[in-house]
Each structure stands twice: as C-alpha cells, then as structure tokens.
Design a protein around this motif. Sequence first.
Motif: not given
Lengths: 383, 199
Positions: A178-183
């Motif tokens: 569920h983690l969101r980060e820059g991809f």
Amino acid sequence: MTKAKKPKLLQGNIACAMGAIKAGATFFGGYPITPSTEIAEYMAAQLPKAGGRFMQMEDEIASIGAIIGASCVGHKSFTATSGPGFSLMQELIGYACNAEIPIVIANVMRSGPSTGLPTLPAAQDVMQARWGTHGDHSIIAISPYSVKETYIQTIKAFNLAEKYRTPVIILMDEKIGHLREGFDVSDDEIPEIIQRKRTLDKENYIPYENTPSMVPEFIPLGCGARYHITGLTHNEKGFYTQKSDEVEKFLFRIYDKIEKNKEDICEYEMFEMDDAEVVIVSYGSVARSAKEAVSKLRASNVKAGLIRLITLWPFNDTLIYEKCHGKKLVLMPEMNLGQLSLEVERAIKDTPFYSLHGAKADLIDPKVMADKVISLLKERGEV
Amino acid sequence: MKTQIRLSGTGGQGIIKIAVILADAALYDGFNAVQSQAYGPESRGGASKGEVVISDTEIFYPKVELPDIVLCLSQEACDKYAYDIRSGGILLIDSQHCSVDMEKLQGVNIYASPIISTAKTVIGNPLCVNTVALGTLVSLTNTVSKDAVLMAMEDNFKTKILPLNIQAYEEGRKLCMKLLQENKRRAKAMERLKRRPSK
C-alpha cells in the motif's frame, strides 16, 4: 498549465501488477483479498488490454488450480493473495513443485493467524512460503522493499519461474503493498525477459529428462506431444514410479535445480557494510527501518551496516556466514516472532545474535532498533 | 530537509485521497515523497490516518516519526494522532468537531477552522471535506506549491468531479486567509494591551 515531467506516484501493489504484465503474464486467476486487492483490480482492467485473460475464481484453491492449468498450456500465469488465501493454496504449490509447473504467487502478507488483521502488515508467512506445502522441496521467495523494486523483482520472479520451472513467491507485506512513492524506471534497469526453454522435437520428447541443467525442456500441452503430468513421484517420462533409484534421482533433481543455483538466484543489498562491526540483517519493509537505524547508529559512532536480503528462499547461508561471522553483534528485526532469524542464527554459528520481534502489526521503529543495538553492546561491554 | 505530515479523520472522509494528492504534488515540486496509511477493516467510520514524508534526500523509513504538520478532522483522530506533534509544529483541526488539550500542546501552533461545515454549506457537498482541508493546510504550511497541488488534483480526480474539488480547495484557502487575518488582529490587540500604560 504545462505539466513537468516527474516520477509517477505509484503504489506497491500496482507496481507488482505492472511488473507482471511487463514480464509477459498472459493469465491471472485470483480471488481478491485485502491487502492484495489492488493487484487483482489492476490485472482485471489492464491484462485483457495487453492480450491476456483475467479470471475471477470462486476461491484460492481454484485460483491456483487455474493458474497451474494455464501454465501447463504455456501461459505465464500469476495470482495474488494474502495469508488466509495463501494457506488454501499450499497443497497445489507442492503440485507445481512436483510437476515442475512455473507459476508466480504474490502474497501480500498481513497479520495472522487466521483472519488476523486484514489491513495491517506483518511478515508472518516467511516459513509458510518455505515449508507450507508438504514434502521435501525447494522454493524461490523474493521480498522487495520499495515500489520500484517490487516492479523489477516481479519481472525477475517470472524469469526465475520460467528458467527453473518452479513456483516463485513474491513475499510483500501490507506496508509495501500500500506504500506510494515516486516510480521512475529507465529501460536499461528492466531485466531481460526470459521464456521457458522449449523443444520442437515432439517425437522424442522426454518431459522430465535428467539433463545437466536439471531443468527439463517444455512442450505446451495440446501442441501435439502427449505426456503425463502428475503429482505422483514420476520417472523421466512422467509416469508413477516407486523404483528407489528413480525416486531418489527425481527428488534430488527438483531440489538441487534451485539449491545448487543460489548464486544465480539469490540477490541482496549491502548498506554501509565496508567497515561495519555491527550487522543488521533484514528484508522487506522492515529493511527501510533498518536503513534508518543504521544511519542513526552511525551518527552515534557505532559502525553499523545492513545486509538486506532480497531473495529469502533459497536461503543464502554462505553470504550470511561470510559477512556476519566474527562481528561484534548481529541483529535481525522481523515483523513476526522470529522466523528467518532462525536461519540467520544457524548460518552465523557462534557470532553474538539477537532477534528483535515486532508483533505490533506495524513497522518496527528505527529508534527501537538503534537503542537495542546500543544497549546490547553496553551489556557486552563493547561500548 | 524532511517534512513529516500526518492527516487524520474518520474513514470515508477522503483522508488517504488528500495524502496521495499531497505526495503527488511534492513530486511535481521535485522532492522525494512517500505516502503510507493506516485504516481499519471498515469502509466508513473508525479513525483513518494518511501519512506523507517529503524530503530532498532519499526516504528510508516511510512513516512519520515526529510530525511537523498534523490535520485532525474528528475527535477520535485528535485524541489518537495530535499529541506527538513536535514543538513549533502546525496543528489544524476542525473548529466545530474537535477540541484539544492546550496544556499538552505547548509550543504548537494550533489553528481551528470550520472545515466540515464549509464543505456542507458553502460547497454544498460534504464529500468535499478533504479538499477544503487540503486547501487550508497547504496555504497554511506552504509545504508544496499551489500549481503542484492543482496538477496533482487533475491527476487524481475524474474530470467530472475536478471542478467541484478545485472550488472546495479554493474555499479551503479562503479559510486559511481568515485564520491568518484573525491571528494578525489578535496579535495587534495583544500589542495594544502591552503598550497600554499599567495603572
């Protein structure tokens, strides 16, 4: 307003699903379950557009059955689940090991046992991934620690499944899922896509041949070569055998094709290990806490380093022994009551070892890790 | 520089949605950003928490260790998530649905604003509570630029509901302006009190 180019904000689960499509997955059979649901949702929406099929099954036993069937006819097939669903899949994982059918299972771990805490993270299925299905076998399990790594490692999971004709388990946890980060992935970071080794020689096809590579070549079912696929222990032709020499050869081959290729399979990351006197061994989302803890310890003049295991199974005991043996202290934080710790403790022999448990259904606080290291060093009179 | 933001409220208020928008906006501004969350199994109700860490260096630990900025939109969220804020940090609460113990929040800049009722009465849609709060919070703290937030909102809302949410965001900004004006007035009044010769 013109939009600037920037890394996409992406969730771990979506990165996993995108990785699967990139790797060439053409079949998904699954039953959505928190915290892995986004994988099924994304596959349902996107896989048909990529030319694949999505099938919602009635439960997890049917899900793994469906992906095994799809793999037998040549699809790269995939499912995603969490604790309770993973338990239901265990028997057929053994079938896929025995019949050498490549499949990829993403298990986004939540806190258990049973229904447990559906929305909260844990790493309680590490031993289940290794030994959940009965009988002697080997297995590959990978534990990514960031959104980008989830994408890359999902592609690699498919590659390993194809290359070694075996089930591969992606052990994520709720935090990474569920983690969101820059991809932001450049083309040269994307691994080469591997396909199962196939043969066209239908006449002389021996489906489970003992070759030096230990991995037999493949002809998809329904393509003209008639052969037998079974969960029974079988000879090279695929038929039941109880001849002791054939039985032994078979079991060693499906075990050794993985255990003797650790150098090819196992991946890890070293962080601040050059002059480290204290080593933290970690994996998955907790490794992020561990990196922070290493920085905190360095700031208080403790020479700490981190070995981050990306591949959990097969267990890289040689690496752990070489890097940890003789150090002042080895600490292993885990979001469970101590599972992979048992392997690490075995591998490092008589080096001082401490297993830090996390049963709060949450990431372990970096400060807790750093404080524990300092208090243990004090106890031992090392600082 | 690392900014740690915690957004909290009741499940269904769209807390996680604005955490996502905030993290996305930070990426538009060229920062690294990580967004994580904690929520219960219920789809509505229960305390909900979204966390965003924004930094110009790589972010390892994805959670908030010591919050710089906290938003609380329910009393339960206040009780659970408001009190570990750092001294000098900014706490924004809903003025009609939350109360805090000022004694325990010494040194924290506390702002209370009628966010929930603004969404209901001014925008006419209680679902916009989150974007009103986002408007107030962003203009109060300046963690991300307004342009970045608008671009992030465009990415995260369907075209049909985007205009309404932009309107809600603007109302949130107005609430912030009011808060700052009030503060200025109060500061001036305090100043006058100080200047008055004591008898």
